[in-house]
Design a protein around this motif. Structure first.
Motif, short mmCIF file in Angstrom:
data_model
loop_
_atom_site.label_atom_id
_atom_site.label_comp_id
_atom_site.label_asym_id
_atom_site.label_seq_id
_atom_site.Cartn_x
_atom_site.Cartn_y
_atom_site.Cartn_z
N UNK A 170 0.67 -1.21 -0.03
CA UNK A 170 0.05 -0.23 0.17
C UNK A 170 0.88 1.12 -0.01
N UNK A 171 0.74 2.16 -0.94
CA UNK A 171 1.53 3.47 -0.94
C UNK A 171 0.67 4.46 0.00
N UNK A 172 1.87 5.34 0.28
CA UNK A 172 1.22 6.55 1.11
C UNK A 172 0.46 7.59 0.21
N UNK A 173 -0.51 8.10 0.82
CA UNK A 173 -1.36 9.01 -0.19
C UNK A 173 -0.52 10.38 -0.29
N UNK A 174 -0.87 10.77 -1.59
CA UNK A 174 0.06 11.99 -2.13
C UNK A 174 -0.72 13.12 -1.60
N UNK A 175 -0.12 14.20 -1.40
CA UNK A 175 -0.52 15.55 -0.77
C UNK A 175 -0.33 16.39 -1.73
N UNK A 176 -1.47 17.16 -1.96
CA UNK A 176 -1.73 18.27 -3.37
C UNK A 176 -1.73 19.44 -2.70
N UNK A 177 -1.40 20.49 -3.43
CA UNK A 177 -1.61 21.87 -2.86
C UNK A 177 -2.93 22.21 -3.67
N UNK A 178 -3.93 22.95 -2.93
CA UNK A 178 -5.17 23.29 -3.18
C UNK A 178 -4.90 25.07 -3.57
N UNK A 179 -5.72 25.42 -4.33
CA UNK A 179 -5.98 26.93 -4.55
C UNK A 179 -6.06 27.53 -3.14
N UNK A 180 -6.83 27.01 -2.30
CA UNK A 180 -7.13 27.53 -0.95
C UNK A 180 -5.78 27.51 -0.16
N UNK A 181 -4.98 26.55 -0.28
CA UNK A 181 -3.83 26.40 0.49
C UNK A 181 -2.93 27.68 -0.09
N UNK A 182 -2.90 27.80 -1.49
CA UNK A 182 -2.02 28.85 -1.95
C UNK A 182 -2.62 30.28 -1.56
N UNK A 183 -3.90 30.45 -1.51
CA UNK A 183 -4.43 31.67 -1.03
C UNK A 183 -4.12 32.13 0.60
N UNK A 184 -4.15 31.05 1.17
CA UNK A 184 -4.08 31.22 2.68
C UNK A 184 -2.55 31.44 2.78
N UNK A 185 -1.56 30.99 1.88
CA UNK A 185 -0.42 31.14 2.02
C UNK A 185 0.16 32.57 1.91
N UNK A 186 -0.28 33.03 0.70
CA UNK A 186 0.03 34.43 0.19
C UNK A 186 -0.96 35.49 1.37
N UNK A 187 -1.99 35.24 1.58
CA UNK A 187 -2.53 35.98 2.66
C UNK A 187 -1.80 36.08 4.10
N UNK A 188 -1.10 34.71 4.59
CA UNK A 188 -0.38 34.87 5.66
C UNK A 188 0.80 35.67 5.47
N UNK A 189 1.49 35.41 4.32
CA UNK A 189 2.61 36.37 3.70
C UNK A 189 2.34 37.91 3.83
N UNK A 190 1.17 38.19 3.20
CA UNK A 190 0.83 39.55 3.33
C UNK A 190 0.68 40.27 4.79
N UNK A 191 0.05 39.45 5.59
CA UNK A 191 -0.07 39.66 6.84
C UNK A 191 1.31 39.92 7.58
N UNK A 192 2.10 39.06 7.33
CA UNK A 192 3.53 39.15 8.09
C UNK A 192 4.30 40.28 7.59
N UNK A 193 4.10 40.56 6.27
CA UNK A 193 4.81 41.83 5.82
C UNK A 193 4.27 42.90 6.26
#
Length: 164
Positions: free
Chosen positions: A1-24
């Motif tokens: 049995x193989x480990x499930x692959x983790x993918x990036x979603x647009x929601x993840x990408x948005x949260x990442x950029x919003x977090x970056x904006x707040x930090x800056x």
């Protein structure tokens, strides 16, 4: 049995950029730097950018990992006269798109940054194009961060002494 692959979603990408904006915006530069994978790069091409590579054109910022660390260290010190005290900024990130690039996930987005300093207000408009990676902890990290300004030229008195 193989480990499930983790993918990036647009929601993840948005949260990442919003977090970056707040930090800056809140001037948490060490936390912002931690959003990079070690060895990451940051660049801001000049406003006459025509798609040239890192060796053939003009850049406002062309930081490898060492220069990126030095930039954060300097901005936090009193030696960064153009940012002491630091600018107040308000960032808006929109039109976030997640692209499956040839070397992994890419995030594209538009931005507007309002900068207030020395009784002046400047607006910076542009687009982001970031190469990212999902680390072993499942966190997005910048591998290559780019900010393209859409201005034909910067207004008199406008500075890029803060981080786009």
């Amino acid at each position: 049995m193989s480990a499930p692959t983790v993918s990036v979603t647009r929601e993840n990408a948005e949260d990442f950029l919003y977090q970056e904006a707040m930090l800056l915006d809140e001037w948490h530069l060490d936390a912002w730097l931690s959003l990079f994978q070690e060895g990451g790069t940051f660049e801001v091409p000049t406003t006459d950018y025509k798609g040239w590579d890192r060796t053939g054109g003009g850049f406002f910022v062309l930081d490898d990992w060492d220069l990126l660390n030095a930039r954060v260290k300097r901005l936090k010190s009193r030696k960064a006269h153009a940012e002491n005290p630091h600018s107040r900024t308000h960032r808006m990130v929109t039109n976030v798109r997640l692209i499956d690039g040839s070397n992994g996930p890419e995030i594209k987005a538009n931005f507007i940054i309002n900068r207030f300093r020395d009784l002046t207000h400047h607006v910076y408009v542009g687009r982001y194009h970031h190469d990212v990676v999902l680390n072993d902890e499942g966190e997005l990290k910048f591998v290559h961060r780019r900010a393209y300004l859409e201005h034909e030229m910067l207004e008199p008195g406008a500075r890029l002494s803060f981080i786009l």
